[in-house]
Design an enzyme around this catalytic site. Structure first.
Site, short mmCIF file in Angstrom:
data_model
loop_
_atom_site.label_atom_id
_atom_site.label_comp_id
_atom_site.label_asym_id
_atom_site.label_seq_id
_atom_site.Cartn_x
_atom_site.Cartn_y
_atom_site.Cartn_z
N CYS A 57 0.84 -1.21 0.00
CA CYS A 57 0.00 0.00 0.00
C CYS A 57 0.87 1.26 0.00
O CYS A 57 0.53 2.25 -0.66
CB CYS A 57 -0.91 0.02 1.22
SG CYS A 57 -2.08 -1.35 1.25
N ARG A 134 -7.86 -3.90 -3.48
CA ARG A 134 -7.29 -2.75 -4.20
C ARG A 134 -8.19 -2.44 -5.40
O ARG A 134 -8.04 -3.01 -6.47
CB ARG A 134 -5.87 -3.08 -4.69
CG ARG A 134 -4.94 -3.48 -3.56
CD ARG A 134 -3.54 -3.82 -4.03
NE ARG A 134 -2.83 -4.50 -2.95
CZ ARG A 134 -2.27 -3.89 -1.91
NH1 ARG A 134 -2.31 -2.58 -1.83
NH2 ARG A 134 -1.67 -4.58 -0.96
C1 BEZ Z 1 0.42 -4.58 1.82
O1 BEZ Z 1 1.60 -4.89 1.81
O2 BEZ Z 1 0.05 -3.47 1.44
C2 BEZ Z 1 -0.60 -5.55 2.29
C3 BEZ Z 1 -0.40 -6.89 2.04
C4 BEZ Z 1 -1.34 -7.81 2.47
C5 BEZ Z 1 -2.47 -7.39 3.15
C6 BEZ Z 1 -2.68 -6.03 3.36
C7 BEZ Z 1 -1.74 -5.11 2.93
#
Ligand code: BEZ
Length: 221
Positions: A57, A134
């Site tokens: 993110c 996403r």
């Molecule tokens: C992330 O790295 O943004 C992420 C990965 C898995 C679940 C939620 C966020």
């Protein structure tokens, strides 16, 4: 007895391409907004991320922030969202700015009650019951949803493709044409197929077009 798909459909209203974007009020990092009054006369790219202070993110939000001037140039406002508190958002924005100098200078919705996530089908329980997937919604100035992307939690989006898709939508509207595979600025566009014999004959005569056949013709814009 409901199957799991029907149960998901009950919590997610899942707006579709062509729908008017559902209205909502929300708290954001730039203050309260009412979506129907947000970015009037502009496009909106509204996107969700699963959680603040997470690695993928952080790369994605930084990507939006670093290319904000390209969205501005396309008359487009950015609007982020996650199921996090406003305090988490503020802390994360500040943390990324301190660590990297990148500033998330666009509103990010704090959707703690999941109201907006559910309204936009961003909560997909077989992927996560607590974090938004996403999603990217491309919404035109009349508030119509024009394109939707959904990515899972473990794969980041592609900023070049988000910008390319936005430019393709706007160019298609402006010139009343369609955009071929992998279209990019400067490349030829597809002219709508003829709908009458007169149009078909005109198409056959028109030497300015690059034609594969009468139903597949391209032109410069
Ligand atoms: C992330 O790295 O943004 C992420 C990965 C898995 C679940 C939620 C966020």
């Amino acid at each position: 007895m409901e199957n799991s798909y029907q149960e998901i459909e009950k919590v997610n209203q899942m707006p579709r391409i062509g729908d008017i974007a559902p209205d909502f009020e929300a708290v954001t990092t730039k203050g309260k907004i009412k979506f129907s009054e947000f970015a009037t006369d502009k496009w909106t790219v509204m996107f969700s991320h699963p959680a603040d202070f997470t690695p993928v993110c952080t790369t994605e939000m930084s990507g939006f922030a670093q290319r904000k001037d390209e969205f501005d140039a396309m008359n487009t406002e950015l609007l982020g969202l996650s199921i996090d508190s406003i305090h988490a958002h503020l802390g994360w924005v500040q943390n990324v700015r301190q660590n990297t100098g990148v500033y998330f200078d666009f509103p990010i919705i704090a959707d703690l009650d999941m109201k907006v996530s559910k309204l936009y089908g961003m909560l997909q329980p077989n992927e996560s019951e607590t974090a938004a997937v996403r999603a990217v919604f491309f919404i035109d100035p009349s508030k119509k949803i024009r394109l939707i992307m959904y990515y899972p939690l473990n794969v980041g989006r592609n900023m070049d493709e988000i910008l390319r898709a936005l430019e393709a939508l706007q160019t298609s509207d402006k010139h009343k044409v369609a955009m071929p595979l992998d279209w990019k600025r400067g490349e030829k566009v597809i002219v709508s197929p003829p709908k009458t014999l007169d149009e078909l004959n005109a198409r056959i005569e028109d030497e300015s077009l690059e034609k594969v056949d009468w139903y597949l013709a391209k032109k410069e814009i």
